[in-house]
Design an enzyme around this catalytic site. Structure first.
Site, PDB file in Angstrom:
ATOM      1  N   HIS A  74      -7.550 -15.721  11.309  1.00 29.60           N
ATOM      2  CA  HIS A  74      -8.374 -15.001  12.384  1.00 29.60           C
ATOM      3  C   HIS A  74      -9.903 -15.143  11.845  1.00 29.60           C
ATOM      4  CE1 HIS A  74      -5.805 -11.849  14.179  1.00 29.60           C
ATOM      5  NE2 HIS A  74      -5.061 -12.916  14.311  1.00 29.60           N
ATOM      6  N   TYR A 203     -10.919  -2.884  16.673  1.00 26.10           N
ATOM      7  CA  TYR A 203     -11.235  -1.520  15.610  1.00 26.10           C
ATOM      8  C   TYR A 203     -12.169  -0.678  16.855  1.00 26.10           C
ATOM      9  CZ  TYR A 203      -9.918  -3.283  11.132  1.00 26.10           C
ATOM     10  OH  TYR A 203      -9.494  -3.892   9.900  1.00 26.10           O
ATOM     11  N   PRO A 294      -7.169   2.563   4.521  1.00 26.26           N
ATOM     12  CA  PRO A 294      -6.955   1.228   5.023  1.00 26.26           C
ATOM     13  C   PRO A 294      -7.640   0.651   6.031  1.00 26.26           C
ATOM     14  CG  PRO A 294      -5.356   2.846   5.941  1.00 26.26           C
ATOM     15  CD  PRO A 294      -5.945   3.568   4.726  1.00 26.26           C
ATOM     16  N   LYS A 298      -8.409  -3.343   2.505  1.00 22.08           N
ATOM     17  CA  LYS A 298      -8.863  -3.797   1.077  1.00 22.08           C
ATOM     18  C   LYS A 298      -7.446  -3.497   0.230  1.00 22.08           C
ATOM     19  CE  LYS A 298     -12.322  -5.523   1.937  1.00 22.08           C
ATOM     20  NZ  LYS A 298     -12.010  -7.032   2.087  1.00 22.08           N
ATOM     21  N   TYR A 384     -15.674  -7.639   4.887  1.00 19.86           N
ATOM     22  CA  TYR A 384     -14.081  -7.405   5.300  1.00 19.86           C
ATOM     23  C   TYR A 384     -13.522  -8.969   4.800  1.00 19.86           C
ATOM     24  CZ  TYR A 384     -10.684  -6.548   8.687  1.00 19.86           C
ATOM     25  OH  TYR A 384      -9.491  -6.194   9.105  1.00 19.86           O
TER      26      TYR A 384
HETATM   27  P1  FAS Z   1       2.708  -0.678  -4.840  1.00 22.17           P
HETATM   28  O1  FAS Z   1       2.651   0.692  -4.566  1.00 22.17           O
HETATM   29  O2  FAS Z   1       3.026  -1.518  -3.756  1.00 22.17           O
HETATM   30  O3  FAS Z   1       3.697  -0.976  -5.983  1.00 22.17           O
HETATM   31  C1  FAS Z   1       4.014  -0.178  -7.123  1.00 22.17           C
HETATM   32  C2  FAS Z   1       5.472  -0.536  -7.404  1.00 22.17           C
HETATM   33  O4  FAS Z   1       5.523   0.605  -8.653  1.00 22.17           O
HETATM   34  C3  FAS Z   1       6.307   0.209  -6.321  1.00 22.17           C
HETATM   35  O5  FAS Z   1       7.353  -0.789  -5.986  1.00 22.17           O
HETATM   36  C4  FAS Z   1       6.943   1.602  -7.024  1.00 22.17           C
HETATM   37  O6  FAS Z   1       8.152   1.802  -6.467  1.00 22.17           O
HETATM   38  C5  FAS Z   1       6.745   1.147  -8.280  1.00 22.17           C
HETATM   39  N1  FAS Z   1       6.943   2.315  -9.404  1.00 22.17           N
HETATM   40  C6  FAS Z   1       6.520   3.434  -9.153  1.00 22.17           C
HETATM   41  N2  FAS Z   1       6.664   4.510 -10.159  1.00 22.17           N
HETATM   42  C7  FAS Z   1       7.373   3.595 -11.070  1.00 22.17           C
HETATM   43  C8  FAS Z   1       7.947   3.865 -12.243  1.00 22.17           C
HETATM   44  N3  FAS Z   1       7.791   5.127 -12.980  1.00 22.17           N
HETATM   45  N4  FAS Z   1       8.566   2.767 -12.890  1.00 22.17           N
HETATM   46  C9  FAS Z   1       8.606   1.598 -12.486  1.00 22.17           C
HETATM   47  N5  FAS Z   1       7.992   1.307 -11.326  1.00 22.17           N
HETATM   48  C10 FAS Z   1       7.438   2.220 -10.416  1.00 22.17           C
HETATM   49  N6  FAS Z   1      -3.419  -1.811   2.448  1.00 22.17           N
HETATM   50  C11 FAS Z   1      -4.027  -2.319   3.342  1.00 22.17           C
HETATM   51  O7  FAS Z   1      -4.771  -3.396   2.751  1.00 22.17           O
HETATM   52  N7  FAS Z   1      -3.510  -2.254   4.538  1.00 22.17           N
HETATM   53  C12 FAS Z   1      -2.775  -1.353   4.929  1.00 22.17           C
HETATM   54  O8  FAS Z   1      -2.556  -1.146   6.268  1.00 22.17           O
HETATM   55  C13 FAS Z   1      -1.966  -0.411   4.147  1.00 22.17           C
HETATM   56  N8  FAS Z   1      -1.111   0.303   4.502  1.00 22.17           N
HETATM   57  C14 FAS Z   1      -0.438   1.205   3.705  1.00 22.17           C
HETATM   58  C15 FAS Z   1       0.579   2.132   4.043  1.00 22.17           C
HETATM   59  C16 FAS Z   1       1.229   2.686   2.905  1.00 22.17           C
HETATM   60  C17 FAS Z   1       2.118   3.906   3.336  1.00 22.17           C
HETATM   61  C18 FAS Z   1       0.665   2.896   1.483  1.00 22.17           C
HETATM   62  C19 FAS Z   1       1.394   3.715   0.606  1.00 22.17           C
HETATM   63  C20 FAS Z   1      -0.274   1.854   1.312  1.00 22.17           C
HETATM   64  C21 FAS Z   1      -0.870   1.052   2.236  1.00 22.17           C
HETATM   65  N9  FAS Z   1      -1.588   0.119   1.880  1.00 22.17           N
HETATM   66  C22 FAS Z   1      -2.540  -0.644   2.667  1.00 22.17           C
HETATM   67  C23 FAS Z   1      -2.260   0.001   0.517  1.00 22.17           C
HETATM   68  C24 FAS Z   1      -0.961  -1.012  -0.071  1.00 22.17           C
HETATM   69  O9  FAS Z   1      -0.857  -2.222   0.663  1.00 22.17           O
HETATM   70  C25 FAS Z   1      -1.345  -1.320  -1.642  1.00 22.17           C
HETATM   71  O10 FAS Z   1      -2.595  -1.403  -1.711  1.00 22.17           O
HETATM   72  C26 FAS Z   1      -0.579  -2.180  -2.232  1.00 22.17           C
HETATM   73  O11 FAS Z   1       0.610  -1.871  -2.103  1.00 22.17           O
HETATM   74  C27 FAS Z   1      -0.949  -2.267  -3.773  1.00 22.17           C
HETATM   75  O12 FAS Z   1       0.013  -2.661  -4.698  1.00 22.17           O
HETATM   76  P2  FAS Z   1       0.551  -2.353  -5.925  1.00 22.17           P
HETATM   77  O13 FAS Z   1      -0.542  -2.095  -6.656  1.00 22.17           O
HETATM   78  O14 FAS Z   1       1.500  -3.429  -6.226  1.00 22.17           O
HETATM   79  O15 FAS Z   1       1.186  -0.871  -5.730  1.00 22.17           O
HETATM   80  C1  PHB Z   2      -2.422  -3.649   9.298  1.00 22.24           C
HETATM   81  O1  PHB Z   2      -2.219  -4.940  10.117  1.00 22.24           O
HETATM   82  O2  PHB Z   2      -1.614  -3.197   8.901  1.00 22.24           O
HETATM   83  C2  PHB Z   2      -4.003  -3.457   9.054  1.00 22.24           C
HETATM   84  C3  PHB Z   2      -4.969  -4.218   9.405  1.00 22.24           C
HETATM   85  C4  PHB Z   2      -6.249  -3.801   9.335  1.00 22.24           C
HETATM   86  C5  PHB Z   2      -6.505  -2.693   8.746  1.00 22.24           C
HETATM   87  C6  PHB Z   2      -5.483  -1.908   8.122  1.00 22.24           C
HETATM   88  C7  PHB Z   2      -4.078  -2.249   8.441  1.00 22.24           C
HETATM   89  O3  PHB Z   2      -7.812  -2.293   8.299  1.00 22.24           O
END
Ligand code: FAS
Ligand code: PHB
Length: 391
Positions: A74, A203, A294, A298, A384
């Site tokens: 994009h 957005y 989100p 980032k 961005y």
């Molecule tokens: P993660 O949380 O992905 O991974 C951490 C891992 O550690 C998990 O698998 C967990 O099970 C494990 N863990 C936890 N406790 C533990 C323990 N005691 N022992 C061993 N393992 C353990 N970011 C965006 O940029 N755009 C979005 O739209 C967006 N939507 C999101 C929606 C949700 C519901 C959430 C929660 C986050 C969202 N994020 C989004 C942010 C997300 O993408 C995170 O930034 C990304 O998963 C970060 O990756 P990790 O740091 O690996 O953490």
């Molecule tokens: C998504 O596609 O999940 C998404 C994209 C942009 C954002 C947040 C989420 O800022």
């Protein structure tokens, strides 16, 4: 049962899996422990946008093939109010772009690569405890999926366990600073089996609340609605969701295509930063150290930036005996963390309605400035699309 490894990684999300992959490229062996199952981690619907630097990094370590074949490049995004829609072209503005490639796809590519490499990952663990972090022989104790008590003896521990893992709390409160902000609204996110009604993300500021039109492929749309905190998904029928999206994203001569909603969830909005990101031989990376709303896309990209930096720091420490990069890790990582934290807060504050008429005037003024000022649009584009990795 005791086991020796160079780096013990807590968490098999994108941060933990990519760190293992990057360490392997430096000849550094690691073991990952993960509370959930591999299927559970793979199935989580999360981020959708990869920054320019994230894509460059993934390609550089052999993780770009499917991304290049299936990801959607994009040039920019659309920002809109009920009166006008404007396209900000990041390539024209800053010469960098973004890709639509879901976090679930990144995770699939990481799992495939680490499986091919014979990566040791303990899924389904419990009772994870981090000890001796201020010695040069830290340990991670856990119960494996078969109920066996295990101890990993390592040279370093990487806390990649997200916002609810034990690593964050393993750093003594006496040396820790925490900054946190909970926003007065949440996102209702939906996945729908319908082709996107736009070529690039929209957005939208609207008096009823923020809305965003994203996507996962040419057949799958990803959309979000601002909702009050405490909203339950079952309060929103699919008809109500599509009606609100159509209203808030509405634009002259444009129509939103509706379709079957296959996934719906309410996501809280929070900013969180913990410093330092290092304590002795424990290094935090990703959501374990910081959370961003989100709106700035980032979260995942920051996790990638952290582990790119951390892999180089651990290689210097464990291979070259140079402690300098490890000593600088936290301060260097936090510079990008705060830049992304500010940008995510700014995008969130600019686009979400608070009910305060003064806020609404400030938001309109910011959006009109971005629509009319190349300098303003360049600032958004630079943040961005993402700054080059500070390696
Ligand atoms: P993660 O949380 O992905 O991974 C951490 C891992 O550690 C998990 O698998 C967990 O099970 C494990 N863990 C936890 N406790 C533990 C323990 N005691 N022992 C061993 N393992 C353990 N970011 C965006 O940029 N755009 C979005 O739209 C967006 N939507 C999101 C929606 C949700 C519901 C959430 C929660 C986050 C969202 N994020 C989004 C942010 C997300 O993408 C995170 O930034 C990304 O998963 C970060 O990756 P990790 O740091 O690996 O953490
Ligand atoms: C998504 O596609 O999940 C998404 C994209 C942009 C954002 C947040 C989420 O800022």
């Amino acid at each position: 049962m005791r086991q020796r490894t160079r780096v013990a990684i807590v968490g098999a999300g994108p941060a933990g899996m990519l760190l293992a992959h990057l360490l392997d490229a430096h000849g550094i062996e690691s073991v990952i422990v993960e509370t959930r199952s591999q299927a559970y981690v793979l199935a989580r619907i999360r981020a959708g946008i990869l920054e320019h630097s994230t894509v460059e990094l993934l390609r550089s370590v052999g993780l770009g093939d499917r991304l290049d074949a299936e990801g959607l490049p994009h040039r920019g995004i659309y920002l809109q109010t009920p009166q006008e829609r404007h396209h900000l072209d990041f390539v024209d503005l800053v010469g960098r772009q973004v890709w639509v490639y879901g976090q679930t796809e990144v995770q699939k590519d990481l799992v495939a690569a680490r499986t091919r490499a014979g990566q040791a990952v303990y899924y389904g663990v419990a009772d994870v405890e981090l000890d001796d972090l201020t010695t040069d022989r830290p340990t991670v104790r856990f119960t494996d999926a078969d109920g066996v008590q295990r101890t990993l003896e390592a040279d370093a521990v990487a806390g990649c366990d997200g916002s609810f893992g034990p690593s964050r709390a393993a750093i003594p409160a006496a040396v820790t600073s925490v900054w946190e902000r909970t926003y007065p609204y949440s996102w209702l996110g939906v996945l729908a089996s319908v082709p996107p009604s736009t070529d690039e993300l929209i957005y939208a500021w609207h008096p009823d609340g923020f809305a965003m039109h994203s996507m996962r492929s040419a057949q799958v749309s990803r959309l979000y609605l601002q909702v009050p905190n405490g909203t339950r998904v079952d309060e929103w029928s699919h008809d109500r969701i599509w009606e609100a999206l159509s209203t808030r994203l509405g634009h002259t001569g444009w129509e939103l295509a509706a379709g079957p909603i296959t996934e719906a969830a309410v996501l809280p909005m929070r900013s969180f930063v913990q410093s330092p990101m290092r304590h002795g031989r424990l290094f935090l990376a990703g959501d374990a150290a910081h959370i961003v709303p989100p709106t700035g896309a980032k979260g995942l990209n920051l996790a990638v930036a952290d582990v790119a930096l951390l892999a180089r720091a651990l290689a210097a420490l464990l291979v070259d005996g140079d402690a300098g990069p490890a000593d600088a890790y936290s301060e260097t990582a936090l510079r990008r963390v705060w830049r992304c934290t500010h940008f995510s807060w700014w995008m969130t504050s600019m686009l979400h309605t608070s009910g305060d008429p003064f806020d609404a005037q400030l938001q309109m003024s910011q959006l009109r400035w971005l629509f009319s000022s190349t300098a303003g649009a360049t600032g958004l584009a630079e943040n961005y699309a993402g700054l080059p990795l500070d390696l």
